[in-house]
Every structure is written in structure tokens, then in C-alpha cells.
Design a protein around this motif. Structure first.
Motif, mmCIF file in Angstrom:
data_model
loop_
_atom_site.group_PDB
_atom_site.id
_atom_site.type_symbol
_atom_site.label_atom_id
_atom_site.label_comp_id
_atom_site.label_asym_id
_atom_site.label_seq_id
_atom_site.Cartn_x
_atom_site.Cartn_y
_atom_site.Cartn_z
ATOM 1 N N ALA A 29 57.351 31.787 55.603
ATOM 2 C CA ALA A 29 56.687 32.094 54.326
ATOM 3 C C ALA A 29 55.627 31.038 54.022
ATOM 4 C CB ALA A 29 57.712 32.188 53.200
ATOM 5 N N VAL A 34 52.571 31.762 51.450
ATOM 6 C CA VAL A 34 53.361 32.089 50.269
ATOM 7 C C VAL A 34 53.525 30.810 49.449
ATOM 8 C CG1 VAL A 34 55.614 32.867 49.420
ATOM 9 C CG2 VAL A 34 54.561 33.989 51.400
ATOM 10 N N LEU A 69 51.859 35.765 46.880
ATOM 11 C CA LEU A 69 52.080 36.247 48.241
ATOM 12 C C LEU A 69 50.785 36.850 48.787
ATOM 13 C CD1 LEU A 69 54.823 37.046 46.425
ATOM 14 C CD2 LEU A 69 55.563 37.560 48.712
ATOM 15 N N LEU A 71 48.458 39.101 51.071
ATOM 16 C CA LEU A 71 48.707 40.429 51.612
ATOM 17 C C LEU A 71 49.292 40.373 53.016
ATOM 18 C CD1 LEU A 71 48.511 43.458 51.126
ATOM 19 C CD2 LEU A 71 46.198 43.390 52.071
ATOM 20 N N SER A 73 51.412 38.534 54.232
ATOM 21 C CA SER A 73 52.843 38.236 54.254
ATOM 22 C C SER A 73 53.688 39.400 53.740
ATOM 23 C CB SER A 73 53.147 36.988 53.415
ATOM 24 O OG SER A 73 52.931 37.248 52.042
ATOM 25 N N CYS A 74 53.026 40.464 53.295
ATOM 26 C CA CYS A 74 53.723 41.621 52.733
ATOM 27 C C CYS A 74 53.740 42.781 53.722
ATOM 28 C CB CYS A 74 53.030 42.081 51.452
ATOM 29 S SG CYS A 74 52.962 40.818 50.178
ATOM 30 N N ILE A 75 54.741 43.620 53.606
ATOM 31 C CA ILE A 75 54.794 44.827 54.424
ATOM 32 C C ILE A 75 54.324 45.978 53.551
ATOM 33 C CG2 ILE A 75 56.261 46.400 55.733
ATOM 34 C CD1 ILE A 75 58.073 44.021 56.352
ATOM 35 N N THR A 76 53.143 46.488 53.872
ATOM 36 C CA THR A 76 52.531 47.585 53.122
ATOM 37 C C THR A 76 51.897 48.549 54.121
ATOM 38 O OG1 THR A 76 50.330 46.567 52.984
ATOM 39 C CG2 THR A 76 51.919 45.962 51.255
ATOM 40 N N THR A 79 48.972 46.641 55.689
ATOM 41 C CA THR A 79 49.289 45.709 56.777
ATOM 42 C C THR A 79 49.831 46.461 57.989
ATOM 43 O OG1 THR A 79 51.455 45.194 55.789
ATOM 44 C CG2 THR A 79 49.632 43.697 55.295
ATOM 45 N N LEU A 106 58.250 52.280 53.938
ATOM 46 C CA LEU A 106 58.624 50.877 54.098
ATOM 47 C C LEU A 106 59.825 50.747 55.036
ATOM 48 C CD1 LEU A 106 58.471 47.878 53.378
ATOM 49 C CD2 LEU A 106 59.835 48.388 51.347
ATOM 50 N N TYR A 126 56.942 40.008 61.408
ATOM 51 C CA TYR A 126 57.857 39.841 60.280
ATOM 52 C C TYR A 126 59.277 39.475 60.704
ATOM 53 C CZ TYR A 126 53.997 42.103 57.891
ATOM 54 O OH TYR A 126 52.758 42.408 57.404
ATOM 55 N N TYR A 129 61.509 37.364 58.522
ATOM 56 C CA TYR A 129 61.957 38.083 57.319
ATOM 57 C C TYR A 129 63.078 39.064 57.660
ATOM 58 C CZ TYR A 129 61.937 41.530 53.573
ATOM 59 O OH TYR A 129 62.324 42.395 52.590
#
Length: 146
Positions: A29, A34, A69, A71, A73-76, A79, A106, A126, A129
């Protein structure tokens, strides 16, 4: 029956905190930009044996920013569009599912990333995570039955 008993035991097994996976996630992170303030990653006791998450270190005021955070580092869906698969970019593959239900989309991306880390080349962006998640997989005997 034995496999079910093992699964139940694994779910209630108390693991030390922080685990190696928790520490790897925290480092990941930070490496991915992050930023957190006024919160900490901690174990949260509950009847199921505890969870891990962010808790406030003190009382928070409405509108107070506790985490930023990036982008990446996010799961969208956005990404997922940067993750190359054999069939094209993952975002294009899961887009119809995201359009129907974002939580399902997701879940598919999380499963893909978990599979990449666990069964393929370990090349999951990821992985630190997904390794912190308590996921239980069907055993060989159940898969044979299916």
C-alpha cells in the motif's frame, strides 16, 4: 465430511496479528502511494474469530480525510483495463458483468488476480491485497464431484 471439517477448522483458526501477509500488504500500500492519517491497520475482534481492517486512532470529525488511495491501488473497471490477459485486456472481458452488477464485476477481477497469484506465474499486481483475504477454495474431491 472430512474436507468440510478441515474447512470449518481453518475458518475459526486464530492467526497471529499482524501476519506476514498483513505486513506485505502494508508495504505494498505504501509503495503504491496509499496515504493514511488518523487510522491504523488492526485486528477487530468479533464472534467469527476476528477481522482485519482500518480503525480510527481517535474520534473523527465529519469530512475528515483519513486515507488517500491513488487509482492504481484500487480495483476498478478502469484499472482492469490495464491488465493484459490472453484474451485481451481484463476490463474488456468483464465490462458486461460490471454493467450488470458492479459487485459481480469486482468479484471476477478479484478471482482473476487470486488465480494469477496462486496458480499461474504469480504475476498479480494486487497479490499483497488478495493474500490478506480469507478465501477458501473447493478441494479436489469437491471439484471432481462437480
Amino acid at each position: 465430511a472430512t474436507e468440510r471439517a478441515e474447512l470449518d477448522a481453518a475458518q475459526t483458526e486464530k492467526k497471529p496479528f499482524p501476519t506476514k501477509e498483513d505486513e506485505e500488504f502494508t508495504a505494498w500500500a505504501e509503495d503504491n502511494g496509499v496515504e493514511m492519517s488518523g487510522v491504523k491497520y488492526a485486528e477487530i475482534p468479533n464472534k467469527a474469530g476476528g477481522m482485519r481492517g482500518l480503525i480510527a486512532e481517535s474520534s473523527l470529525e465529519g469530512g475528515e480525510v483519513v486515507a488517500k488511495l491513488p487509482l492504481k491501488s484500487c480495483i476498478t473497471l478502469q484499472t482492469a483495463n490495464t491488465i493484459r490477459t490472453q484474451g485481451g485486456f481484463l476490463g474488456g472481458i468483464v465490462k458486461p458483468v460490471f454493467q450488470k452488477n458492479q459487485e459481480w464485476g469486482l468479484a471476477l477481477v478479484l478471482l482473476y488476480e487470486h488465480f494469477q497469484d496462486r496458480y499461474k506465474d504469480g504475476n498479480s499486481r494486487y497479490a499483497p491485497y488478495t493474500r490478506t483475504m480469507r478465501m477458501y477454495e473447493l478441494g479436489k474431491s469437491v471439484m471432481k464431484e462437480l
